[in-house]
Design a protein around this motif. Structure first.
Motif, PDB file in Angstrom:
ATOM      1  N   PHE A  75       0.803  -1.213   0.000  1.00 46.75           N
ATOM      2  CA  PHE A  75       0.000   0.000   0.000  1.00 46.75           C
ATOM      3  C   PHE A  75       0.842   1.272   0.000  1.00 46.75           C
ATOM      4  O   PHE A  75       0.290   2.368   0.008  1.00 46.75           O
ATOM      5  CB  PHE A  75      -0.926   0.023   1.224  1.00 46.75           C
ATOM      6  N   ASP A  76       2.150   1.134  -0.004  1.00 43.71           N
ATOM      7  CA  ASP A  76       3.008   2.314  -0.031  1.00 43.71           C
ATOM      8  C   ASP A  76       2.697   3.158  -1.268  1.00 43.71           C
ATOM      9  O   ASP A  76       2.592   2.635  -2.386  1.00 43.71           O
ATOM     10  CB  ASP A  76       4.484   1.900  -0.044  1.00 43.71           C
ATOM     11  N   ARG A 107      -3.763   0.869  -9.887  1.00 41.48           N
ATOM     12  CA  ARG A 107      -3.342   0.727  -8.494  1.00 41.48           C
ATOM     13  C   ARG A 107      -4.426   0.040  -7.662  1.00 41.48           C
ATOM     14  O   ARG A 107      -4.157  -0.913  -6.930  1.00 41.48           O
ATOM     15  CB  ARG A 107      -3.045   2.112  -7.940  1.00 41.48           C
ATOM     16  N   PHE A 108      -5.648   0.524  -7.774  1.00 45.30           N
ATOM     17  CA  PHE A 108      -6.736  -0.021  -6.962  1.00 45.30           C
ATOM     18  C   PHE A 108      -7.074  -1.453  -7.375  1.00 45.30           C
ATOM     19  O   PHE A 108      -7.392  -2.291  -6.535  1.00 45.30           O
ATOM     20  CB  PHE A 108      -7.969   0.869  -7.067  1.00 45.30           C
ATOM     21  N   GLU A 109      -6.995  -1.730  -8.670  1.00 40.58           N
ATOM     22  CA  GLU A 109      -7.292  -3.090  -9.131  1.00 40.58           C
ATOM     23  C   GLU A 109      -6.241  -4.075  -8.617  1.00 40.58           C
ATOM     24  O   GLU A 109      -6.558  -5.187  -8.195  1.00 40.58           O
ATOM     25  CB  GLU A 109      -7.351  -3.119 -10.655  1.00 40.58           C
ATOM     26  N   THR A 110      -4.987  -3.663  -8.646  1.00 36.00           N
ATOM     27  CA  THR A 110      -3.906  -4.519  -8.173  1.00 36.00           C
ATOM     28  C   THR A 110      -4.061  -4.862  -6.694  1.00 36.00           C
ATOM     29  O   THR A 110      -3.774  -5.988  -6.265  1.00 36.00           O
ATOM     30  CB  THR A 110      -2.548  -3.826  -8.397  1.00 36.00           C
ATOM     31  N   ASN A 111      -4.545  -3.892  -5.916  1.00 33.52           N
ATOM     32  CA  ASN A 111      -4.613  -4.079  -4.464  1.00 33.52           C
ATOM     33  C   ASN A 111      -6.000  -4.414  -3.940  1.00 33.52           C
ATOM     34  O   ASN A 111      -6.201  -4.444  -2.720  1.00 33.52           O
ATOM     35  CB  ASN A 111      -4.086  -2.824  -3.760  1.00 33.52           C
ATOM     36  N   ALA A 112      -6.950  -4.663  -4.837  1.00 29.50           N
ATOM     37  CA  ALA A 112      -8.321  -4.937  -4.388  1.00 29.50           C
ATOM     38  C   ALA A 112      -8.372  -6.132  -3.448  1.00 29.50           C
ATOM     39  O   ALA A 112      -9.023  -6.089  -2.395  1.00 29.50           O
ATOM     40  CB  ALA A 112      -9.228  -5.159  -5.595  1.00 29.50           C
ATOM     41  N   GLN A 113      -7.694  -7.226  -3.797  1.00 28.21           N
ATOM     42  CA  GLN A 113      -7.702  -8.414  -2.953  1.00 28.21           C
ATOM     43  C   GLN A 113      -7.008  -8.138  -1.625  1.00 28.21           C
ATOM     44  O   GLN A 113      -7.415  -8.658  -0.578  1.00 28.21           O
ATOM     45  CB  GLN A 113      -7.012  -9.580  -3.672  1.00 28.21           C
ATOM     46  N   ALA A 172     -14.502   2.894  -7.473  1.00 31.43           N
ATOM     47  CA  ALA A 172     -15.769   2.215  -7.767  1.00 31.43           C
ATOM     48  C   ALA A 172     -15.714   1.471  -9.090  1.00 31.43           C
ATOM     49  O   ALA A 172     -16.335   0.413  -9.242  1.00 31.43           O
ATOM     50  CB  ALA A 172     -16.903   3.238  -7.785  1.00 31.43           C
ATOM     51  N   SER A 173     -14.948   1.988 -10.037  1.00 28.52           N
ATOM     52  CA  SER A 173     -14.909   1.387 -11.371  1.00 28.52           C
ATOM     53  C   SER A 173     -14.166   0.067 -11.413  1.00 28.52           C
ATOM     54  O   SER A 173     -14.325  -0.708 -12.360  1.00 28.52           O
ATOM     55  CB  SER A 173     -14.285   2.364 -12.371  1.00 28.52           C
ATOM     56  N   VAL A 174     -13.334  -0.208 -10.412  1.00 28.35           N
ATOM     57  CA  VAL A 174     -12.604  -1.480 -10.397  1.00 28.35           C
ATOM     58  C   VAL A 174     -13.156  -2.442  -9.350  1.00 28.35           C
ATOM     59  O   VAL A 174     -12.668  -3.563  -9.215  1.00 28.35           O
ATOM     60  CB  VAL A 174     -11.090  -1.265 -10.158  1.00 28.35           C
TER      61      VAL A 174
END
Length: 209
Positions: A75-76, A107-113, A172-174
Motif C-alpha cells: 500500500f506504499d 493501483r486499486f485493481e492490483t490491491n483490491a484483494q 468504484a470502477s474497479v
C-alpha cells in the motif's frame, strides 16, 4: 579405462542481511496474499521466498505481523505518487485527468484483494492499516488536485473536490460489486466528471458515446 565421477561443488548462496531477508520474505508474501488471501500459510511463503519456514519467525514474531508488513509495502504510495507526478502538466485537462484515472485504477485493481486481507487483521492492527490507507488516499487526492489546479476556472467545483470525486469513481470502477458489468474505463470516469450523463445532441440516448 574407468572414469572417476566428476564431483560438482555446491555453490554457497551468499547469506542475506537481516534487511534483505525481511524484504525477500515480504516480496514473496504480497503475490501470495493476492492469490490466497489471509489463508496463505507460512510454509507457502517460505517456499516462495526460498527460506526455511523457521526463518520467517526469526524475522517476524507471527504471521499477522508478516501480513501487516506485506500490506504496508503493497500500500506504499510513493510509486503511484511518482507516476502521477510524471503526468505532463502542460497537457489538456481531460488528458491529465484520464492519465491520472488510469494510474489510480491500475493501483486499486492490483490491491483490491489486499484490501479484503486488511479487513481480516486483528482489530488494533486493522485500525492502524485503515488509518494508513486514509492518509495515503489523502496524499493521492492532493496530488491529483495539483494536476487539476491550472484549470480551476473551467470547473464548477474546486480542484480538491474534483480530485476527490475522480479518486472515488476510479475505486468504484474497479470494484466489481459496485461497478457491475458496465464498469467505466479511465475515459469514462473523466467523461462522467467533466460532461455528466446528460445526452448531448450528437449522442445516442443510452449508448456508449
Amino acid at each position: 579405462m574407468n572414469q572417476q565421477p566428476v564431483q560438482t561443488r555446491r555453490r554457497r548462496v551468499p547469506a542475506l542481511s537481516p534487511d534483505e531477508r525481511r524484504a525477500t520474505i515480504i516480496a514473496a508474501t504480497i503475490p501470495l496474499l493476492r492469490t490466497h488471501g489471509a489463508a496463505v500459510t507460512t510454509k507457502q511463503i517460505a517456499e516462495a521466498a526460498g527460506v526455511a519456514e523457521g526463518t520467517i519467525f526469526g524475522v517476524f514474531p507471527d504471521k499477522a505481523s508478516l501480513i501487516l508488513a506485506a500490506l504496508d509495502t503493497a500500500f506504499d504510495q510513493e510509486s503511484v505518487l511518482r507516476q502521477l507526478g510524471a503526468i505532463d502538466p502542460q497537457a489538456p485537462l481531460r488528458e491529465r485527468m484520464r492519465d491520472a484515472a488510469a494510474i489510480l485504477m491500475r493501483r486499486f485493481e492490483t490491491n483490491a484483494q489486499l484490501m479484503m486481507v486488511a479487513r481480516t487483521l486483528p482489530m488494533e492492527l486493522g485500525r492502524r492499516q485503515v488509518e494508513q490507507l486514509m492518509e495515503g488516499r489523502r496524499r493521492l487526492t492532493e496530488t491529483v488536485a495539483a494536476l487539476i489546479e491550472p484549470d480551476r476556472a473551467l470547473l464548477r467545483r474546486g480542484p480538491g473536490a474534483t480530485a476527490g470525486m475522480l479518486v472515488l469513481l476510479s475505486i468504484a470502477s474497479v470494484r466489481q460489486e459496485l461497478a457491475g458489468p458496465d464498469a467505466l474505463d479511465a475515459d469514462g470516469v473523466v467523461a462522467v466528471l467533466l460532461d455528466g450523463l446528460l445526452v448531448r445532441p450528437t449522442d445516442t440516448p443510452g449508448g456508449d458515446a
